[in-house]
Structure formats: C-alpha cells, structure tokens
Design an enzyme around this catalytic site. Structure first.
Site, PDB file in Angstrom:
ATOM      1  CB  CYS A 112     -20.095  59.995   6.459  1.00 52.51           C
ATOM      2  SG  CYS A 112     -21.666  59.623   7.857  1.00 52.51           S
ATOM      3  CB  CYS A 162     -27.589  55.598   6.450  1.00 50.73           C
ATOM      4  SG  CYS A 162     -26.159  54.686   7.276  1.00 50.73           S
ATOM      5  CB  CYS A 168     -20.932  52.670   1.203  1.00 53.63           C
ATOM      6  SG  CYS A 168     -21.167  50.907   1.402  1.00 53.63           S
TER       7      CYS A 168
HETATM    8 FE1  SF4 Z   1     -23.152  58.104   6.632  1.00 53.90          FE
HETATM    9 FE2  SF4 Z   1     -24.590  56.181   6.286  1.00 53.90          FE
HETATM   10 FE3  SF4 Z   1     -24.822  58.034   4.469  1.00 53.90          FE
HETATM   11 FE4  SF4 Z   1     -22.700  56.503   4.582  1.00 53.90          FE
HETATM   12  S1  SF4 Z   1     -24.707  55.990   4.061  1.00 53.90           S
HETATM   13  S2  SF4 Z   1     -22.872  58.720   4.235  1.00 53.90           S
HETATM   14  S3  SF4 Z   1     -22.315  55.923   6.698  1.00 53.90           S
HETATM   15  S4  SF4 Z   1     -25.151  58.194   6.933  1.00 53.90           S
END
Ligand code: SF4
Length: 258
Positions: A127, A210, A238
């Site tokens: 993601c 997020c 991330c």
């Molecule tokens: Fe997805 Fe944003 Fe969570 Fe990363 S931080 S897993 S991009 S929703």
C-alpha cells in the site's frame, strides 16, 4: 507561485529567523542551494518539522527556488488538507500534490481490500509503495536535491541522519536541515514564530501519516509508536527514506553542517 498579500515578506521573516538562530537553518538551506546545481524539491507532509522548514524556506527568501511537493495518498486526515491550504495562503506558495495512479489503487484495493494494509507487513508495504513511493518517484524526477524534515532523534532507524547525505539510489543529495533538532526545539520555534501546525499534534498525534495508520501516542511512548502500531517492526518506516536493502539511506556527503 501564488501571490498573496498576507504572505510573510522574506526579509521580515529572515530577520525573525536570524534573531532566533536555531542552529542557523537559513544558512544550511543556502549551503544546500549552493551545493545543488539543479532543482531542489522539498517534500512536506505538513508535520511539525516540515512546517518549521516551510517557514525557514520562506524566511530565507528561497520559496521561489525550491519546489514544494506533497504526497496526497488518498488516505490523509482532513486536517492535513486544511493545513495544506492554510500553509499555501500563509506563505504565498503553491504546493504540488502527487497522487497515486488510479489504476494502481483500483488493483491494490481489489487484491487486498480497502484496508488490506492491516493484513501483514507485506500488504502494508504494498500500500505504501502504491500510495507513497510511486508518487515520490514522480515528485523527485529530475531533482538534484531533496529536502526532508528528518531528525536524527526521531527513532533508532533515523539516528544516523545528517545534514547532507548522498542518496545513491535516487542519484540526488538528501538534505535534512533539522537533523540535529529535538522535537521540543521545533515545537518551541513553531510556537514563537506562529507557524501553522496540524491541530492533531495537540491531541497526541506526534508523527502524522495516513489516517488509518496513525494513532495518538501516550506520554513516554516513542515518537513513531503511533505509526502502524499493530506491527512489531520497530523501524516504523514507509519506505520513503529506505534503500532497496531495507536500511535508511545514510552515506554522508563530505560537507559539514554550518
Ligand atoms: Fe497505505 Fe498510507 Fe497506511 Fe502506508 S500509511 S499503508 S500508504 S494507508
């Protein structure tokens, strides 16, 4: 660049910043500008450090020389979008949003569900790759320098962050002017200079990503404990600042911080 009569005049901001002399971030930005022959991109997520940096860039009169970019993942808090608009208005700048590819998102959601990032670290990284890494590559395409709000004391994984580091994988100079700041210093600076901040910070959200992947932390918890809190991996990254070997990009350039 938008013209905004309410924006801080750069010379006025420079006076304020110089008087405060917080490890002289203005000089660091000027040094980075001089070291990079091409475009410098500043990727902001509108967190505390990025807001402080936006203020410094505007104060140093560099707002027209540095490209402002943000990764509009599609899962951000509404407060982030509000702060995006407020920041553009306050500093008279335009911040370009880089969104994920629609087809990639549709495929991802079909394959692992709308909240599939909670299934496993692998689905979470998938993601992040679609919503952040691919847009980041577009934001940095052709850039010679990349300004980030990283601080060395944010986490163990970021402990080796320094002012200038060569990102060999992306072929650019990574610039972290706040590398030796503490969170308290950044907060104090923001309060004194009335830098607009995300109201979520006051509710215990320290590191804000997020919405479904960020929670408030309790006093004493590590700064990044609220990110992907269901995972056991202490790195809490991330992938934006991580090389293909899974480690933070950390080959330091030769220049010392001013
Ligand atoms: Fe997805 Fe944003 Fe969570 Fe990363 S931080 S897993 S991009 S929703």
């Amino acid at each position: 660049m938008r013209t905004n009569p309410k924006a801080i005049p750069s010379d006025q901001g420079a006076v304020s910043a110089n008087r405060i002399d917080e490890h002289d971030v203005g000089t660091r930005l000027m040094t980075a500008r001089a070291r990079c022959a091409g475009t410098i991109v500043f990727t902001t997520s509108f967190g505390l450090e990025d807001q402080v940096l936006t203020h410094w860039i505007a104060s140093a009169g560099l707002a027209r020389e540095i490209v402002f970019a943000t990764l509009d993942t599609g899962r951000l808090f509404p407060e982030v979008h509000d702060l995006w608009a407020l920041t553009e208005d306050r500093y008279g700048i335009s911040i370009r949003g880089y969104a994920p590819e629609a087809a990639d998102i549709e495929r991802l959601v079909l394959q692992q569900g709308i909240n599939g990032f909670r299934i496993s670290p692998e689905t979470r990284r998938r993601c992040c790759a679609v919503r952040k890494l691919v847009p980041l590559e577009r934001a940095l395409r052709g850039a010679a320098g990349w300004i980030t709000g990283l601080r060395a004391d944010q986490s163990q994984a970021r402990a080796d962050t320094s002012f200038l580091q060569q990102d060999t994988e992306r072929g650019l100079l990574k610039i972290s002017p706040l590398y030796d700041w503490s969170r308290e210093q950044a907060l104090d600076f923001a309060r004194r200079l009335e830098v607009p901040l995300n109201p979520l910070h006051a509710r215990g959200f320290v590191s804000i990503g997020c919405a479904p992947c960020t929670r408030a932390i309790a006093p004493g918890e590590p700064e990044r404990a609220g990110r992907w809190w269901w995972e056991q991996d202490a790195a809490k990254e991330c992938g934006l600042h991580v090389g293909s070997d899974g480690r933070l990009v950390r080959a330091a350039a030769s220049a010392a911080a001013p």
